[in-house]
Write an enzyme that holds these catalytic residues in place. Structure first.
Site, PDB file in Angstrom:
ATOM      1  CB  SER A  18      -0.930  -0.248   0.999  1.00 55.54           C
ATOM      2  OG  SER A  18       0.037   0.524   2.252  1.00 55.54           O
ATOM      3  N   GLY A  19       2.199   1.117   0.029  1.00 54.20           N
ATOM      4  CA  GLY A  19       2.649   1.884   0.378  1.00 54.20           C
ATOM      5  C   GLY A  19       3.445   2.624   2.242  1.00 54.20           C
ATOM      6  N   GLY A  20       2.727   1.660   2.932  1.00 49.71           N
ATOM      7  CA  GLY A  20       2.857   2.031   4.419  1.00 49.71           C
ATOM      8  C   GLY A  20       3.871   0.833   4.951  1.00 49.71           C
ATOM      9  CB  VAL A  21       5.437   1.318   8.477  1.00 49.25           C
ATOM     10  CG1 VAL A  21       4.106   1.158   9.494  1.00 49.25           C
ATOM     11  CG2 VAL A  21       6.742   0.198   9.030  1.00 49.25           C
ATOM     12  CG  ASP A  22       1.699  -2.184   9.724  1.00 49.48           C
ATOM     13  OD1 ASP A  22       2.007  -1.677  10.534  1.00 49.48           O
ATOM     14  OD2 ASP A  22       0.628  -2.052   9.683  1.00 49.48           O
ATOM     15  CB  CYS A 111     -11.592  -2.804  -0.064  1.00 53.80           C
ATOM     16  SG  CYS A 111      -9.986  -3.160  -0.737  1.00 53.80           S
ATOM     17  N   GLY A 135      -0.330  -6.888   4.477  1.00 60.93           N
ATOM     18  CA  GLY A 135       0.380  -6.303   6.097  1.00 60.93           C
ATOM     19  C   GLY A 135      -0.643  -6.510   7.425  1.00 60.93           C
ATOM     20  CB  CYS A 210      -8.485   5.079   1.443  1.00 58.82           C
ATOM     21  SG  CYS A 210      -9.061   3.963   0.034  1.00 58.82           S
TER      22      CYS A 210
END
Length: 377
Positions: A18-22, A111, A135, A210
């Site tokens: 997603s572009g996140g840390v997880d 989703c 994640g 989102c």
């Protein structure tokens, strides 16, 4: 019964980033486990700038770039897949239609069901991948016969099994959740990301919805559905205020009612019912929200469907607690009775059943029975 972060043989894994840390750490762990990992970022908007801006970890151009940089550091191939049309139809339009019908949907759950573990997984399998890695904080347990179960994450504070309760046995067979199989806190995930050289280590978590850029759900719905003035009434049917669209309310809501006439007892009033047919919102005292039973439709089971009545715990919101229930599948509908009355239960929400830490399955709430009037809403 054994916990298995990965199968015994290396797999071809498609890591949803997603572009996140997880999701970045999940992809890194999958690669470190010896799997052949390819990263993919899902472009979910035809105009990404219409989605959230800033470091939110979902759906923006910036997030796509963060995901690509993370993939470069991990050393895996990376692609962007355009699923904007599917996302708009299965998540955004569904969200609007549910509110228009007076129900309260969960777009993240939809989703996961329709995009990440239907559209994405179908495409991954067609391309020869064995599994999709995300994640999410949840745990997959493999039984001696090879079947798989979905369980709560080891870190209950970050557990996300509720929004994964829509996954069926076939989808679980092709899912990897590297973050849920060990006792790992979010702080430890961020520290791990920093050790791995991932720039997203300190990126804030994504919150809210989102596809609503400013976080104003009511404003978003008003732009899509238009203003429609209607009455706010009390339990006796007496008009106590007006609204600009019944879709802007949810069962159990207290704030933002703009009621001019105070209650006779001086106590706060809450939304008890939303009627899209006559565009009326009914309000009343908190105790009128007590729900003793519900009926849920479209059940989805994380394994074999239960046979006969059973006792479970149930979760009704993504960040809610558990409550004890008895449940039975009758003519394709899930009939649930609560041991103790609960509040804030609205049609459209998902109910997820648990047996200990195991996710049994989920269903969409269609109607509720209230304790005060013994009426079905």
């Amino acid at each position: 019964m054994t916990d298995t972060p990965q199968r015994s043989r290396p797999l071809r894994v498609l890591a949803a980033m997603s572009g996140g840390v997880d999701s970045a750490v999940a992809a890194a762990r999958a690669a470190e486990a010896g799997h052949d990992v390819t990263g993919v970022h899902l472009a979910l908007s035809a105009n990404p700038q219409s989605f959230r801006t800033g470091a939110r970890g979902c759906c923006t151009i910036e997030d796509s770039r963060d995901a690509r940089r993370a993939a470069d550091v991990i050393g895996i191939p990376f692609y962007v897949w355009d699923l904007a049309d599917r996302f708009r139809e299965d998540v955004v339009e569904d969200f609007v239609a549910e509110y228009e019908a007076g129900r309260t949907p969960n777009p993240c759950l939809r989703c996961n069901e329709k995009i990440k573990f239907a559209a994405l997984l179908d495409k991954a399998l067609a391309l020869g991948f064995d599994a999709v890695c995300t994640g999410h904080y949840a745990k997959i347990v493999t039984l001696p016969d090879g079947s798989r179960e979905l369980h709560r994450a080891s870190d209950l504070a970050k557990d996300q099994s509720y929004v994964l309760g829509v996954l069926d046995e076939q989808q679980l067979a092709h899912a990897l959740f590297p973050l849920g199989d060990t006792v790992t806190t979010k702080e430890e995930i961020r520290a791990e990301a920093e050790r791995r050289g991932l720039a997203v280590a300190k990126k804030p978590d994504s919150h809210d919805i989102c596809f609503i850029a400013d976080g104003d759900t009511q404003g978003f719905l008003a732009r899509r559905l238009g203003k429609a003035e209607g009455d706010i009434v009390d339990e006796a049917g007496t008009k106590v205020g007006t609204h600009e669209g019944a879709y802007g309310f949810t069962i159990g809501q207290r704030k933002g009612l703009r009621i001019g006439t105070p209650a006779a007892d001086g106590k706060p009033r809450y939304v008890l019912d939303i009627s899209p047919v006559n565009n009326t919102v009914t309000v009343g005292p908190a105790e009128a929200l007590d729900v003793t039973a519900l009926t849920a439709i479209r059940p989805r089971w994380c394994g074999a469907a239960p046979t006969g009545p059973g006792t479970y715990t149930a979760q009704l919101r993504a960040h809610g607690g558990e409550t004890e229930v008895s449940a039975e599948l009758v003519d394709g509908e899930l009939r649930v009775t609560f041991t103790e009355p609960v509040r804030g239960v609205a049609p459209g929400q998902a109910i997820v059943l648990y047996d200990g830490t195991r996710v049994v399955g989920s269903a969409t709430i269609a109607s509720t029975t209230r304790a005060k009037t013994a009426a079905t809403v």
